[in-house]
Design an enzyme around this catalytic site. Sequence first.
Site, short mmCIF file in Angstrom:
data_model
loop_
_atom_site.label_atom_id
_atom_site.label_comp_id
_atom_site.label_asym_id
_atom_site.label_seq_id
_atom_site.Cartn_x
_atom_site.Cartn_y
_atom_site.Cartn_z
N ALA A 85 2.88 -1.02 5.11
CA ALA A 85 2.63 -1.47 6.17
C ALA A 85 1.97 -2.61 6.38
O ALA A 85 2.06 -2.96 7.59
CB ALA A 85 1.56 0.03 6.28
N ARG A 104 13.69 4.44 12.71
CA ARG A 104 12.63 4.96 12.60
C ARG A 104 11.85 4.99 13.77
O ARG A 104 12.35 4.15 14.57
CB ARG A 104 11.61 4.96 11.85
CG ARG A 104 12.81 4.91 9.60
CD ARG A 104 12.02 4.98 8.82
NE ARG A 104 10.38 5.30 8.82
CZ ARG A 104 9.60 5.76 8.01
NH1 ARG A 104 9.92 4.90 7.32
NH2 ARG A 104 8.55 6.23 8.02
N HIS A 164 12.89 -3.10 1.49
CA HIS A 164 12.40 -1.25 2.11
C HIS A 164 13.21 -0.68 1.75
O HIS A 164 14.15 -0.18 1.49
CB HIS A 164 12.40 -1.42 3.94
CG HIS A 164 11.36 -2.57 4.39
ND1 HIS A 164 9.94 -2.26 4.50
CD2 HIS A 164 11.46 -4.09 4.75
CE1 HIS A 164 9.39 -3.59 5.28
NE2 HIS A 164 10.70 -3.87 5.87
N LEU A 165 12.10 0.58 1.39
CA LEU A 165 13.29 2.14 0.55
C LEU A 165 14.04 2.59 2.48
O LEU A 165 14.63 2.48 2.23
CB LEU A 165 12.33 2.78 0.11
CG LEU A 165 11.66 2.22 -0.95
CD1 LEU A 165 9.94 2.70 -1.15
CD2 LEU A 165 12.29 2.11 -2.74
N SER A 166 13.58 2.75 3.20
CA SER A 166 13.95 3.09 4.33
C SER A 166 15.09 2.32 5.16
O SER A 166 13.98 1.59 5.27
CB SER A 166 12.64 4.01 5.36
OG SER A 166 11.80 2.80 5.47
N ASN A 210 7.67 -5.92 -1.10
CA ASN A 210 7.60 -4.43 -0.14
C ASN A 210 6.47 -4.68 0.20
O ASN A 210 5.52 -4.23 -0.92
CB ASN A 210 8.40 -3.34 -0.74
CG ASN A 210 8.87 -2.37 0.39
OD1 ASN A 210 7.86 -2.33 1.26
ND2 ASN A 210 8.92 -1.01 -0.45
N PRO A 248 0.72 -0.97 0.21
CA PRO A 248 -0.20 0.03 0.07
C PRO A 248 0.53 1.01 -0.16
O PRO A 248 1.69 1.43 0.96
CB PRO A 248 -0.77 0.02 1.06
CG PRO A 248 -0.03 -1.41 2.12
CD PRO A 248 0.66 -2.51 1.47
N ASN A 249 0.62 1.90 -0.97
CA ASN A 249 1.08 3.54 -1.03
C ASN A 249 2.04 3.70 -1.69
O ASN A 249 2.30 4.88 -2.09
CB ASN A 249 0.97 5.03 0.07
CG ASN A 249 -0.14 4.65 0.98
OD1 ASN A 249 -1.09 4.69 0.38
ND2 ASN A 249 -0.55 3.97 2.02
N TYR A 275 11.54 8.75 0.92
CA TYR A 275 11.46 7.41 -0.12
C TYR A 275 11.51 7.82 -1.34
O TYR A 275 11.71 6.73 -2.24
CB TYR A 275 9.86 7.05 -0.23
CG TYR A 275 9.16 6.19 1.42
CD1 TYR A 275 9.64 5.47 1.80
CD2 TYR A 275 8.11 7.16 1.74
CE1 TYR A 275 9.37 5.04 3.26
CE2 TYR A 275 7.35 6.32 3.11
CZ TYR A 275 8.62 5.58 3.64
OH TYR A 275 7.64 5.47 4.72
N ARG A 304 5.39 12.08 -3.00
CA ARG A 304 4.95 12.79 -1.86
C ARG A 304 6.53 12.54 -0.70
O ARG A 304 6.73 11.26 -1.61
CB ARG A 304 4.41 13.03 -1.04
CG ARG A 304 3.13 14.07 -1.68
CD ARG A 304 1.49 13.01 -1.17
NE ARG A 304 1.09 12.94 -2.38
CZ ARG A 304 -0.43 11.73 -2.32
NH1 ARG A 304 -0.85 11.68 -1.58
NH2 ARG A 304 -1.32 12.28 -3.74
N GLU A 315 12.75 -9.83 1.82
CA GLU A 315 11.98 -8.64 2.32
C GLU A 315 12.61 -6.85 2.23
O GLU A 315 14.29 -7.29 2.00
CB GLU A 315 11.50 -8.68 3.34
CG GLU A 315 10.67 -7.67 4.01
CD GLU A 315 10.38 -7.66 5.71
OE1 GLU A 315 9.91 -9.11 5.96
OE2 GLU A 315 10.82 -7.07 6.39
#
Length: 153
Positions: free
Chosen positions: A81, A111, A104-106, A78, A13-14, A26, A21, A102
Site C-alpha cells: 500500500a 484495479r 507487484h503481485l497484481s 514490493n 505491509p500485509n 494475491y 487470505r 518495483e
Amino acid sequence: MMKQLHILVLNGPNLNLLGTREPGHYGAETLAEINQKLVSLADTLGVELTTLQSNHEGELVEYIQKAGQDSVDGIVINPAAYTHTSVALRDALLATRIPFVEVHLSNIHKREEFRHHSLLVDAAIGTVAGFGPSSYTMALRGIVEQLQYKQGE
Ligand code: CA2
C-alpha cells in the site's frame, strides 16, 4: 573476479498474510514460499540474497538506509500500500541511490484508480506487476542482469 552482487528483497505491509487470505488477488503461495524460491534462484544466479518484510513505514525506511550502509547492490521492493502513499520510502530509495525494481503481485493498473499511481516507479529501473509470485522471480532476474551488465561496462 567480479564482486558477488548482494540483492535485498523488501516487502511492505500485509504481505506477511500472503497465502492465508484474498487468493483471488494475491495467489495461494505464502511469503515464506516465495522467498524460498527467490533464495534458490539467487543461488543459481550466483548472487547473495536477503529477504525482509515489515508492516511499518519507518522500519522499511530503516531497512533501506541499512542497505545503503551495507553496500547492497540492488533492491527488489514490493512496497504494497505504501506504493501509493509513501514519500518517505521514495526519499529513502533516492537517498541511498541503490538501483531498485518495483514489484507487484497484481496488475495495479487494472484495479482501483488509487492503485494506478506509484510514488516510486519513476525512480525505479523498471517494474513488474500482474504475474503473481512470478513477478518477484522476473524482477530478480531483471535486476541481476542489469547490475551484471553495469559491472562489465
Ligand atoms: O499487487 C501487489 O503486490 C500490491 O503491492 C499488494 C498491496 C496493494 O496495496 C497494492 O496496491 C498492490 C496489498 C498487499 C496486501 O497483501 C495481502 C495479502 C494477503 C491477504 C490480504 C492482503
